[in-house]
Motif scaffolding. Sequence first.
Motif, PDB file in Angstrom:
ATOM      1  N   ALA A 234       5.411  69.247 -67.027  1.00 56.56           N
ATOM      2  CA  ALA A 234       4.369  70.008 -66.336  1.00 56.56           C
ATOM      3  C   ALA A 234       3.371  69.079 -65.646  1.00 56.56           C
ATOM      4  N   MET A 235       3.032  67.965 -66.312  1.00 56.96           N
ATOM      5  CA  MET A 235       2.114  67.003 -65.710  1.00 56.96           C
ATOM      6  C   MET A 235       2.715  66.357 -64.463  1.00 56.96           C
ATOM      7  N   SER A 237       5.089  67.479 -62.535  1.00 56.65           N
ATOM      8  CA  SER A 237       5.341  68.429 -61.442  1.00 56.65           C
ATOM      9  C   SER A 237       4.068  68.803 -60.678  1.00 56.65           C
ATOM     10  N   ASP A 238       2.902  68.587 -61.301  1.00 49.94           N
ATOM     11  CA  ASP A 238       1.628  68.931 -60.641  1.00 49.94           C
ATOM     12  C   ASP A 238       1.340  67.917 -59.522  1.00 49.94           C
ATOM     13  N   GLN A 239       0.928  68.399 -58.368  1.00 47.38           N
ATOM     14  CA  GLN A 239       0.660  67.534 -57.221  1.00 47.38           C
ATOM     15  C   GLN A 239      -0.573  66.635 -57.449  1.00 47.38           C
ATOM     16  N   GLU A 240      -1.597  67.179 -58.106  1.00 41.80           N
ATOM     17  CA  GLU A 240      -2.799  66.388 -58.383  1.00 41.80           C
ATOM     18  C   GLU A 240      -2.465  65.210 -59.302  1.00 41.80           C
ATOM     19  N   ASN A 241      -1.624  65.483 -60.296  1.00 43.53           N
ATOM     20  CA  ASN A 241      -1.228  64.404 -61.205  1.00 43.53           C
ATOM     21  C   ASN A 241      -0.389  63.350 -60.473  1.00 43.53           C
ATOM     22  N   GLN A 242       0.442  63.784 -59.561  1.00 40.72           N
ATOM     23  CA  GLN A 242       1.228  62.822 -58.783  1.00 40.72           C
ATOM     24  C   GLN A 242       0.324  61.913 -57.946  1.00 40.72           C
ATOM     25  N   ASN A 334      -9.457  64.259 -61.342  1.00 43.20           N
ATOM     26  CA  ASN A 334      -8.295  64.571 -62.173  1.00 43.20           C
ATOM     27  C   ASN A 334      -8.135  63.558 -63.308  1.00 43.20           C
ATOM     28  N   LYS A 338      -8.357  64.283 -67.379  1.00 42.54           N
ATOM     29  CA  LYS A 338      -7.294  63.927 -68.323  1.00 42.54           C
ATOM     30  C   LYS A 338      -7.809  63.011 -69.439  1.00 42.54           C
TER      31      LYS A 338
END
Length: 349
Positions: A234-235, A237-242, A334, A338
Amino acid sequence: MVQILIFILKWIGWIVLGFLGLILGILLLVLFSAIRYRIDGKKEDSLWGKFYLSWFFRIISVAVTYENGLSVQAKLFGKTIYKLDGRESEAGGEEKLPGEGQAGEAPQGEDFFDNLLPTEYEISGEEKLDKKKTDKEKIDKKKKDKTKSDKEKILLDELQALEQERERKLSGETKTVKPAADEEEKKGLWEKLKEKIAAWIDKVTFAFSEICGKLKQIEEKRQWLTTQWEWLSAMLSDQENQKSARLILRQVKKILCHILPRKGTVLLVLGREDPYLMGKIVSYASAAYPFTHRFLTFYPIFGQDRLEGEVHIRGHVRLGVIFGYALRLLLNKNIRRKLLCVLRRNKRR
């Protein structure tokens, strides 16, 4: 009166501003004054190396040298505040063993107290012989008394056994004793069989409980791994995490490029007999090539154990630059979110 107060406040303000400016200047000097390092070394038949570190315009300096021993020297304002020379122990003299004294010293230990005994208390040879004879006679008497008492006990036991057998024959107890003994033997065998069966049942139940416990642990681990994998997927796949992951990689690369040496050469000749191990080393060297191509020259040798090289590198590190890269990461919302989540989890644990 008001003008005097304004004048006093003005001077207090100037003093506070000067104090703050001094603190800020010291902080900027600490952050942006370069920590310079130099590494020189050579390995052929023997190993020689030197590491020199200086900071704050060489006010603080540390030199570590290895040549037949390790030596360390730290200086502050050009004066040595710490020194360690590992080669001094090799040049030291022979240590005295405990108990060794100089010539002419008095003897110590048991011999010393024996020499102090006066001669008039010594026992003569005849008295010693008489003492030995009397001791032997006493020991012989004791042995004879013991043998007599043992023989008497044996005879009494034999007489008692004969009387008991005669009484049993007369009363006919021999017939009744045999079946009782057989019954006791049967009972003993049945009890032993019961104990063996009970022990086997206990072992089986214990093994079964252990298997169940291990299966339960495996199931718990599987559930934990699945939850972690779901959270990680899930992390990712998130665009912000990328975006934040790409930012972290960029900043880490910049920090590494800043820490690594700027000038110098490293010549390394490395070989191993095991081709599998040597292949692993070459793969690691190729992975580090983008960071070390400016100063490292690597010569791998297969089928031969060999290690030689020469190092002459220089570089510098500024704490302010590293702090700036780290601050750039903390400014990202972000990443801050985290980090707060991770801190909260650790507090709950």
